[in-house]
Every structure is written in structure tokens, then in C-alpha cells.
Scaffold this active site. Structure first.
Site, PDB file in Angstrom:
ATOM      1  N   ARG A  77       0.850  -1.189   0.000  1.00 19.82           N
ATOM      2  CA  ARG A  77       0.000   0.000   0.000  1.00 19.82           C
ATOM      3  C   ARG A  77       0.885   1.238   0.000  1.00 19.82           C
ATOM      4  O   ARG A  77       1.996   1.222   0.552  1.00 19.82           O
ATOM      5  CB  ARG A  77      -0.922   0.008   1.214  1.00 19.82           C
ATOM      6  CG  ARG A  77      -0.205   0.081   2.538  1.00 19.82           C
ATOM      7  CD  ARG A  77      -1.173   0.156   3.709  1.00 19.82           C
ATOM      8  NE  ARG A  77      -1.876  -1.088   3.934  1.00 19.82           N
ATOM      9  CZ  ARG A  77      -2.776  -1.260   4.905  1.00 19.82           C
ATOM     10  NH1 ARG A  77      -3.077  -0.260   5.715  1.00 19.82           N
ATOM     11  NH2 ARG A  77      -3.370  -2.417   5.070  1.00 19.82           N
ATOM     12  N   ASP A  81       0.611   5.513   0.858  1.00 11.56           N
ATOM     13  CA  ASP A  81      -0.228   6.479   1.553  1.00 11.56           C
ATOM     14  C   ASP A  81      -0.850   7.472   0.574  1.00 11.56           C
ATOM     15  O   ASP A  81      -0.426   7.587  -0.583  1.00 11.56           O
ATOM     16  CB  ASP A  81       0.602   7.253   2.587  1.00 11.56           C
ATOM     17  CG  ASP A  81       1.067   6.386   3.736  1.00 11.56           C
ATOM     18  OD1 ASP A  81       0.420   5.354   4.003  1.00 11.56           O
ATOM     19  OD2 ASP A  81       2.079   6.737   4.377  1.00 11.56           O
ATOM     20  N   ARG A 128       8.662   7.867   5.253  1.00 10.63           N
ATOM     21  CA  ARG A 128       8.466   9.286   5.557  1.00 10.63           C
ATOM     22  C   ARG A 128       8.966   9.643   6.957  1.00 10.63           C
ATOM     23  O   ARG A 128       9.489  10.739   7.186  1.00 10.63           O
ATOM     24  CB  ARG A 128       7.001   9.654   5.382  1.00 10.63           C
ATOM     25  CG  ARG A 128       6.553   9.603   3.920  1.00 10.63           C
ATOM     26  CD  ARG A 128       5.048   9.596   3.787  1.00 10.63           C
ATOM     27  NE  ARG A 128       4.457  10.818   4.317  1.00 10.63           N
ATOM     28  CZ  ARG A 128       3.153  10.974   4.542  1.00 10.63           C
ATOM     29  NH1 ARG A 128       2.320   9.968   4.309  1.00 10.63           N
ATOM     30  NH2 ARG A 128       2.693  12.108   5.014  1.00 10.63           N
TER      31      ARG A 128
END
Length: 247
Positions: A49, A51, A193
Site C-alpha cells: 500500500r 499512503d 516518511r
């Protein structure tokens, strides 16, 4: 029969890869159009996945169907999909192949620009502060010495393990941008991140290089840096075993 789809997408308009109840996702758009072309309900499974707002230069997903003309399917999908989603290839794989679980490594890049640029505002994070890239690379190299990265994981996640094997982590100056390259066998939610945010704080001389040890060993998300903006992040490469494909 099982097929892999290789695709890329510009993530600005999407709430990430995975289907969401009230927001548009890349998976939803692809499933809808694939189902229209094949005239049956098609569910796809992604390699992972991303974001909301994150981009992918290379993503894979698998789906099951009877025999299809992969070249024609690629053409039809690209004709129907939005301009920010593109199919690179569709190919047949072994029946037991899995886009997520068979991936052996994943690579990301994070792009930073340090001079205001009107043409990169959706593609890179504008950070005007000076950064000590040498210190950031010293800290990045330390990441490879650890396996538990709970400190960089999004809170309230349902993962069974926080262990990852980081094989490559380095900052490079490329075309007037500062680009962080990282490769691992797997990543936790929001991990890249948070890693970048931590390394940037070290590069701003808020902390010494040794701070990275304290962050990782604390296993506390609160010790790590702020999660940097999504629009600078790119999923760039996913690796699979050579024998997964049926030519």
C-alpha cells in the site's frame, strides 16, 4: 489463471493505493475499469500500500481470470484509465504467485528541492534549510545495522512484526534535487516518511548522528522525526523471483 499487472501512478488525486470506504484509491479505479473490460467482477491484490498522495513509478498487482489477450487488455485499460494511472505490462504468472507475499524487495525514493521551483511543487518537498548531507548519509548507513523499526511505524497498525531488512539507504544529489534511496525486504506503514523526517533533523544539526541509535532502540514513534509530506515520496521498484513469470 493468474496475471500480474505492472503499473505506475501519480498519487496526488488518490487516497493511497488501497480501497477506502469514502475516498478514491488507485486500487478502486483499476478494479472498476478491469471489471468493465473483462465483463465480470475482478478483485486485485497489490504488492503493498502507498499512503495518500504518494506516487509509484512501479507497482504490481495480481488478478485471476480465464485466458486473456494481455496486449489487448493493456491497450483497453490504458484507453479507459485516468491520465494519472498507466499500465506498463500484463503477464501470466504461476497460479500460486502473489503480488504482495512473493516480492523480495521494494525500493523508494524521497525527493527534496532546496530552491523554490514552481514546476516541482507536486513532485518534491521544498525545504529551504541547509542540510548536512554527509551527516545524513552517516545516519542512513546505521539503519542497515538494525532490524526492528517500530520507532518509524504508524501508530495503531496491525502488523505482526516490526522487523525489516534494509539493504540500501543513501542520499544523492540528482538534477538539483536531494534524493533519498532506500531498499528493504518490506516496509512498515509510514516508515520511509518517518525515516526521512528523522534524517532531515540530523541534517539540520538538531541532533548528532548517534541520535539515530537512540530513536531505533527506543521503539517509540515519538522519538522519531516528523513524517515528511507525501508528495515527495515514490515507490520505484519491486523485485520478484525470476521463476514467477510464465512466458
Amino acid at each position: 489463471m493468474r496475471y500480474f499487472i505492472e503499473l505506475s501512478y501519480f498519487g496526488k488525486a488518490y487516497h493511497g493505493w488501497q480501497n477506502q470506504p469514502d475516498s478514491i484509491s488507485v486500487q478502486e479505479v483499476l478494479e472498476e475499469n478491469l471489471s468493465k473490460v473483462l465483463r465480470s467482477k475482478i478483485d486485485i491484490v497489490g504488492a503493498g500500500r502507498t499512503d495518500a498522495g504518494v506516487h509509484a513509478k512501479q507497482m504490481f498487482a495480481h488478478f485471476d481470470n480465464s485466458e486473456v489477450d494481455t496486449a489487448l487488455l493493456k491497450y483497453k485499460l490504458n484507453s479507459m484509465l485516468p491520465k494519472d494511472v498507466a499500465i506498463s505490462e500484463i503477464f501470466l504468472v504461476r497460479e500460486d504467485s502473489h503480488a504482495r507475499f512473493d516480492a523480495t524487495s521494494r525500493s523508494y525514493e524521497y525527493h527534496i528541492v532546496q530552491e523554490k521551483d514552481a514546476f516541482s511543487r507536486d513532485f518534491a518537498w521544498f525545504l529551504k534549510y541547509e542540510l548536512d548531507v554527509e551527516k545524513m548519509n552517516e545516519a542512513a548507513a546505521i539503519l542497515k545495522k538494525y532490524t526492528n523499526f517500530k520507532s518509524f511505524s504508524k501508530s495503531r497498525t496491525d502488523v505482526k512484526t516490526y522487523n525489516c531488512r534494509i539493504d540500501h539507504a543513501v542520499w544523492k544529489v540528482e538534477d538539483n534535487k536531494l534524493v533519498f534511496h532506500i531498499t528493504a525486504d518490506r516496509f512498515l506503514r509510514n516508515m520511509v516518511r518517518a525515516v526521512v523526517g528523522t534524517l532531515v533533523e540530523i541534517g539540520q544539526n538538531k541532533y548528532p548522528v548517534s541520535h539515530i541509535h537512540e530513536v531505533i532502540e527506543s521503539k517509540d514513534r515519538g522519538m522519531a522525526g516528523t513524517s515528511v509530506p507525501a508528495h515527495g515520496l515514490y515507490l520505484t521498484r519491486i523485485e520478484y523471483p525470476d521463476n514467477i513469470r510464465i512466458d
